[in-house]
Design a protein around this motif. Structure first.
Motif, short mmCIF file in Angstrom:
data_model
loop_
_atom_site.label_atom_id
_atom_site.label_comp_id
_atom_site.label_asym_id
_atom_site.label_seq_id
_atom_site.Cartn_x
_atom_site.Cartn_y
_atom_site.Cartn_z
N GLN A 1 0.83 -1.20 0.00
CA GLN A 1 0.00 0.00 0.00
C GLN A 1 0.86 1.25 0.00
O GLN A 1 0.57 2.21 -0.71
N GLY B 1 2.12 1.65 -3.48
CA GLY B 1 1.09 1.93 -4.46
C GLY B 1 0.42 0.79 -5.18
O GLY B 1 -0.68 0.97 -5.69
N PRO B 2 0.99 -0.42 -5.28
CA PRO B 2 0.29 -1.44 -6.06
C PRO B 2 -0.91 -2.10 -5.36
O PRO B 2 -1.62 -2.86 -5.98
N PHE B 3 -1.13 -1.80 -4.11
CA PHE B 3 -2.26 -2.41 -3.39
C PHE B 3 -3.15 -1.28 -2.87
O PHE B 3 -2.68 -0.36 -2.22
N ARG B 4 -4.42 -1.37 -3.17
CA ARG B 4 -5.34 -0.29 -2.79
C ARG B 4 -5.43 -0.12 -1.28
O ARG B 4 -5.23 -1.06 -0.53
N THR B 5 -5.77 1.08 -0.88
CA THR B 5 -5.94 1.39 0.55
C THR B 5 -7.41 1.50 0.92
O THR B 5 -7.75 1.55 2.09
N ARG B 6 -8.27 1.59 -0.10
CA ARG B 6 -9.71 1.63 0.15
C ARG B 6 -10.41 1.06 -1.07
O ARG B 6 -9.84 0.95 -2.15
N TYR B 7 -11.66 0.70 -0.88
CA TYR B 7 -12.47 0.15 -1.96
C TYR B 7 -13.52 1.17 -2.35
O TYR B 7 -14.15 1.78 -1.49
N PRO B 8 -13.76 1.36 -3.67
CA PRO B 8 -14.68 2.40 -4.11
C PRO B 8 -16.14 2.08 -3.82
O PRO B 8 -16.95 2.98 -3.66
N SER C 1 -16.54 -3.00 -6.54
CA SER C 1 -15.11 -2.78 -6.35
C SER C 1 -14.22 -3.65 -7.23
O SER C 1 -13.04 -3.37 -7.36
N GLU D 1 -12.80 -1.69 -10.34
CA GLU D 1 -12.59 -0.26 -10.12
C GLU D 1 -11.30 -0.03 -9.34
O GLU D 1 -11.29 0.14 -8.15
N TYR D 2 -10.19 -0.05 -10.01
CA TYR D 2 -8.94 0.24 -9.31
C TYR D 2 -8.14 1.26 -10.05
O TYR D 2 -8.03 1.34 -11.20
#
Length: 127
Positions: free
Chosen positions: A106, A109-116, A123, A126-127
């Protein structure tokens, strides 16, 4: 290992060389085991140890930073779009991934910190 390679290893001795064995199963897995020994002969015993460690897959070992470096290498250079994790000790290995590796991914940057979305379907793409 026999089930995946199509080789009945019970017919061989533990110290028999497997280089000339006719593998009818997953040939890529068999070849990966043969290549792990840098061109030297691989015995049934060594093949079993290699297979048991990673089933022919790359293994990342080290600090969270080392593991993420290896993962990023495959993401950037190898055309990788995901990873399959093999359990080494349960639940410890999964706890280590969640508490040590994911935060480093995280941070980089390659791993999301939140889900849309609020549900999985919203989700997934959507990344």
């Amino acid at each position: 290992m026999s089930g995946r390679t199509g080789v009945d290893f019970s017919t061989l001795g533990l110290d028999d060389n497997i280089a000339d064995v006719d593998a009818q199963g997953i040939r890529g897995l068999f070849d990966a085991i043969l290549q792990k020994n840098d061109g030297k002969p691989v015995t049934v015993r060594e093949a079993a140890e290699l297979y048991g460690m990673a089933m022919g897959a790359p293994t990342a070992v080290g600090t969270p930073e080392d593991v993420v470096d290896e993962m990023e290498h495959y993401l950037d250079e190898g055309g990788c779009d995901g990873f399959m994790l093999l359990a080494t000790n349960v639940p410890g290995c999964f706890v280590d991934i969640v508490e040590l590796v994911v935060p480093e991914l995280q941070r980089r940057g390659p791993f999301r910190t939140r889900y849309p979305g609020t549900i999985l379907r919203e989700s997934l793409l959507e990344y």
